[in-house]
Design a protein around this motif. Structure first.
Motif, PDB file in Angstrom:
ATOM      1  N   ASP A  73      -8.942   6.951   5.848  1.00  0.00           N
ATOM      2  CA  ASP A  73      -8.901   5.536   6.213  1.00  0.00           C
ATOM      3  C   ASP A  73      -8.554   5.314   7.679  1.00  0.00           C
ATOM      4  O   ASP A  73      -9.002   4.332   8.278  1.00  0.00           O
ATOM      5  CB  ASP A  73      -7.856   4.807   5.351  1.00  0.00           C
ATOM      6  CG  ASP A  73      -8.257   4.759   3.888  1.00  0.00           C
ATOM      7  OD1 ASP A  73      -9.195   4.019   3.566  1.00  0.00           O
ATOM      8  OD2 ASP A  73      -7.640   5.477   3.080  1.00  0.00           O
ATOM      9  N   LYS A  74      -7.751   6.190   8.266  1.00  0.00           N
ATOM     10  CA  LYS A  74      -7.297   5.972   9.643  1.00  0.00           C
ATOM     11  C   LYS A  74      -7.019   7.300  10.331  1.00  0.00           C
ATOM     12  O   LYS A  74      -6.404   8.191   9.745  1.00  0.00           O
ATOM     13  CB  LYS A  74      -6.024   5.119   9.642  1.00  0.00           C
ATOM     14  CG  LYS A  74      -5.432   4.814  11.012  1.00  0.00           C
ATOM     15  CD  LYS A  74      -6.246   3.794  11.783  1.00  0.00           C
ATOM     16  CE  LYS A  74      -6.086   2.411  11.236  1.00  0.00           C
ATOM     17  NZ  LYS A  74      -6.731   1.363  12.094  1.00  0.00           N
ATOM     18  N   LYS A 104      -3.893   5.205   0.564  1.00  0.00           N
ATOM     19  CA  LYS A 104      -4.658   5.196   1.808  1.00  0.00           C
ATOM     20  C   LYS A 104      -4.382   6.503   2.538  1.00  0.00           C
ATOM     21  O   LYS A 104      -3.235   6.943   2.607  1.00  0.00           O
ATOM     22  CB  LYS A 104      -4.271   4.004   2.694  1.00  0.00           C
ATOM     23  CG  LYS A 104      -4.849   2.678   2.219  1.00  0.00           C
ATOM     24  CD  LYS A 104      -4.641   1.592   3.254  1.00  0.00           C
ATOM     25  CE  LYS A 104      -5.351   0.308   2.852  1.00  0.00           C
ATOM     26  NZ  LYS A 104      -6.816   0.433   2.834  1.00  0.00           N
ATOM     27  N   LYS A 113      -6.399   9.761  -3.061  1.00  0.00           N
ATOM     28  CA  LYS A 113      -7.295   8.618  -2.857  1.00  0.00           C
ATOM     29  C   LYS A 113      -7.668   8.002  -4.205  1.00  0.00           C
ATOM     30  O   LYS A 113      -7.696   6.770  -4.364  1.00  0.00           O
ATOM     31  CB  LYS A 113      -8.551   9.071  -2.119  1.00  0.00           C
ATOM     32  CG  LYS A 113      -9.490   7.937  -1.720  1.00  0.00           C
ATOM     33  CD  LYS A 113      -8.914   7.137  -0.567  1.00  0.00           C
ATOM     34  CE  LYS A 113      -9.932   6.152  -0.033  1.00  0.00           C
ATOM     35  NZ  LYS A 113      -9.401   5.394   1.111  1.00  0.00           N
ATOM     36  N   LEU A 144       0.770   5.272   1.268  1.00  0.00           N
ATOM     37  CA  LEU A 144       0.063   6.132   2.209  1.00  0.00           C
ATOM     38  C   LEU A 144       0.199   7.608   1.840  1.00  0.00           C
ATOM     39  O   LEU A 144       1.229   8.037   1.323  1.00  0.00           O
ATOM     40  CB  LEU A 144       0.595   5.950   3.634  1.00  0.00           C
ATOM     41  CG  LEU A 144       0.553   4.562   4.269  1.00  0.00           C
ATOM     42  CD1 LEU A 144       1.048   4.648   5.711  1.00  0.00           C
ATOM     43  CD2 LEU A 144      -0.831   3.957   4.201  1.00  0.00           C
ATOM     44  N   ASP A 199      -3.112  -3.929  11.508  1.00  0.00           N
ATOM     45  CA  ASP A 199      -3.982  -4.102  10.333  1.00  0.00           C
ATOM     46  C   ASP A 199      -3.348  -4.957   9.244  1.00  0.00           C
ATOM     47  O   ASP A 199      -3.943  -5.154   8.179  1.00  0.00           O
ATOM     48  CB  ASP A 199      -4.353  -2.727   9.756  1.00  0.00           C
ATOM     49  CG  ASP A 199      -5.191  -1.896  10.723  1.00  0.00           C
ATOM     50  OD1 ASP A 199      -5.834  -2.494  11.606  1.00  0.00           O
ATOM     51  OD2 ASP A 199      -5.196  -0.651  10.583  1.00  0.00           O
ATOM     52  N   LYS A 225     -14.948  11.164   3.801  1.00  0.00           N
ATOM     53  CA  LYS A 225     -15.049   9.785   3.289  1.00  0.00           C
ATOM     54  C   LYS A 225     -13.722   9.234   2.785  1.00  0.00           C
ATOM     55  O   LYS A 225     -13.544   8.011   2.730  1.00  0.00           O
ATOM     56  CB  LYS A 225     -16.123   9.684   2.210  1.00  0.00           C
ATOM     57  CG  LYS A 225     -15.890  10.512   0.958  1.00  0.00           C
ATOM     58  CD  LYS A 225     -17.079  10.376   0.004  1.00  0.00           C
ATOM     59  CE  LYS A 225     -16.958  11.246  -1.230  1.00  0.00           C
ATOM     60  NZ  LYS A 225     -15.836  10.883  -2.101  1.00  0.00           N
ATOM     61  N   GLU A 226     -12.781  10.109   2.433  1.00  0.00           N
ATOM     62  CA  GLU A 226     -11.481   9.633   1.948  1.00  0.00           C
ATOM     63  C   GLU A 226     -10.580   9.096   3.071  1.00  0.00           C
ATOM     64  O   GLU A 226      -9.615   8.380   2.796  1.00  0.00           O
ATOM     65  CB  GLU A 226     -10.738  10.763   1.222  1.00  0.00           C
ATOM     66  CG  GLU A 226     -11.305  11.137  -0.129  1.00  0.00           C
ATOM     67  CD  GLU A 226     -12.551  11.993  -0.059  1.00  0.00           C
ATOM     68  OE1 GLU A 226     -13.275  12.071  -1.072  1.00  0.00           O
ATOM     69  OE2 GLU A 226     -12.823  12.595   1.006  1.00  0.00           O
ATOM     70  N   TYR A 236      -4.137   8.637   5.847  1.00  0.00           N
ATOM     71  CA  TYR A 236      -3.942   8.530   7.297  1.00  0.00           C
ATOM     72  C   TYR A 236      -3.788   9.927   7.893  1.00  0.00           C
ATOM     73  O   TYR A 236      -3.020  10.745   7.367  1.00  0.00           O
ATOM     74  CB  TYR A 236      -2.690   7.704   7.613  1.00  0.00           C
ATOM     75  CG  TYR A 236      -2.908   6.203   7.637  1.00  0.00           C
ATOM     76  CD1 TYR A 236      -3.582   5.559   6.600  1.00  0.00           C
ATOM     77  CD2 TYR A 236      -2.433   5.438   8.697  1.00  0.00           C
ATOM     78  CE1 TYR A 236      -3.782   4.183   6.625  1.00  0.00           C
ATOM     79  CE2 TYR A 236      -2.621   4.056   8.725  1.00  0.00           C
ATOM     80  CZ  TYR A 236      -3.298   3.432   7.686  1.00  0.00           C
ATOM     81  OH  TYR A 236      -3.507   2.076   7.713  1.00  0.00           O
ATOM     82  N   GLU A 283       0.833  -1.202   0.000  1.00  0.00           N
ATOM     83  CA  GLU A 283       0.000   0.000   0.000  1.00  0.00           C
ATOM     84  C   GLU A 283       0.872   1.259   0.000  1.00  0.00           C
ATOM     85  O   GLU A 283       1.993   1.260   0.528  1.00  0.00           O
ATOM     86  CB  GLU A 283      -0.901   0.028   1.239  1.00  0.00           C
ATOM     87  CG  GLU A 283      -1.894  -1.117   1.328  1.00  0.00           C
ATOM     88  CD  GLU A 283      -3.072  -0.957   0.390  1.00  0.00           C
ATOM     89  OE1 GLU A 283      -3.143   0.067  -0.335  1.00  0.00           O
ATOM     90  OE2 GLU A 283      -3.925  -1.855   0.381  1.00  0.00           O
ATOM     91  N   TYR A 339     -13.397  10.997  10.483  1.00  0.00           N
ATOM     92  CA  TYR A 339     -13.835   9.889   9.631  1.00  0.00           C
ATOM     93  C   TYR A 339     -15.042  10.296   8.793  1.00  0.00           C
ATOM     94  O   TYR A 339     -15.413   9.587   7.851  1.00  0.00           O
ATOM     95  CB  TYR A 339     -14.180   8.662  10.472  1.00  0.00           C
ATOM     96  CG  TYR A 339     -12.978   7.856  10.926  1.00  0.00           C
ATOM     97  CD1 TYR A 339     -12.100   7.279  10.004  1.00  0.00           C
ATOM     98  CD2 TYR A 339     -12.733   7.656  12.279  1.00  0.00           C
ATOM     99  CE1 TYR A 339     -11.013   6.527  10.420  1.00  0.00           C
ATOM    100  CE2 TYR A 339     -11.646   6.900  12.711  1.00  0.00           C
ATOM    101  CZ  TYR A 339     -10.788   6.337  11.775  1.00  0.00           C
ATOM    102  OH  TYR A 339      -9.703   5.592  12.190  1.00  0.00           O
TER     103      TYR A 339
END
Length: 213
Positions: free
Chosen positions: A128-129, A106, A101, A4, A167, A125-126, A108, A2, A122
């Motif tokens: 993730d963490k 991802k 995105k 980030l 994760d 919507k984009e 963060y 992935e 959160y």
């Protein structure tokens, strides 16, 4: 692997300091929190004089949350996001999130601010963490005592790696991004191949500067 896109929050994603905005929001809801203001000023003064560490200063600052029930706090932070936090986001930061995105990154968010209200991000919507400083919530009652270390500097890297391990995510850091307004995030800048300083007033030899509005 992935990739980030990591964002600091205060003065990177937001135009203002979120904890200060949260206190002001709480004051409007309940003027009684004004009684904590002298304690906040004293804590800031003692921290500037290096009499108390940053951790203790933050615990003094956020003491206005002591005794708030978890179910009440959930309602409070939801309203805080809707009425205040969502209004102080940099449009350029949101646009960057959407762009990266769409390219498969991802998203963060990592901040020294309190995770219990940052979790409202959160709603973007984009995202993730969300990783922030964790304050104690014991038997359903919020307290101003830190449960985690202050999520700043090297601690941000530690917390990030812990979450990735939990994760089971392997990361291509060379092609990942980090955005922050502060050189205190140098540990994260050094971790990625694409570091960016946001609205930084000076020139920097190695890190590109973006001006966000």
């Amino acid at each position: 692997m992935e990739k980030l896109a990591i964002f600091d929050v205060d003065y990177t994603l937001t135009k203002k300091e979120t904890l200060v905005e949260f206190y002001k929001f709480m004051f409007k809801k309940n003027p009684k929190v004004l009684i904590y203001f002298p304690k906040i000023l004293i804590a800031a003064f003692l921290y500037i004089l290096k009499i108390i560490p940053l951790r203790k200063a933050k615990e003094y600052f956020i003491s206005f949350i002591d005794g708030i029930k978890e179910e009440d706090m959930q309602i409070i932070v939801k309203e805080f996001y809707e009425k205040k936090l969502s209004k102080i986001l940099y449009n350029d930061a949101i646009d960057m999130m959407k762009k990266l995105k769409s390219e498969g990154y991802k998203i963060y968010l990592i901040s020294a601010s309190a995770e219990f209200y940052l979790k409202e991000l959160y709603n973007i919507k984009e995202v993730d963490k969300v990783i922030g400083t964790i304050f104690l919530c014991e038997n359903g009652i919020h307290k101003s005592k830190m449960q985690s270390e202050n999520c700043k500097g090297e601690e941000k890297v530690k917390r990030l790696l812990e979450e990735l391990k939990k994760d089971k995510i392997d990361v291509d850091f060379k092609n990942s991004y980090m955005f922050s307004d502060s050189l205190s995030d140098m540990p994260l800048f050094n971790l990625v191949g694409n570091p960016y300083l946001i609205n930084f007033k000076k020139k920097h030899d190695k890190i590109k500067i973006l001006n966000w509005k």
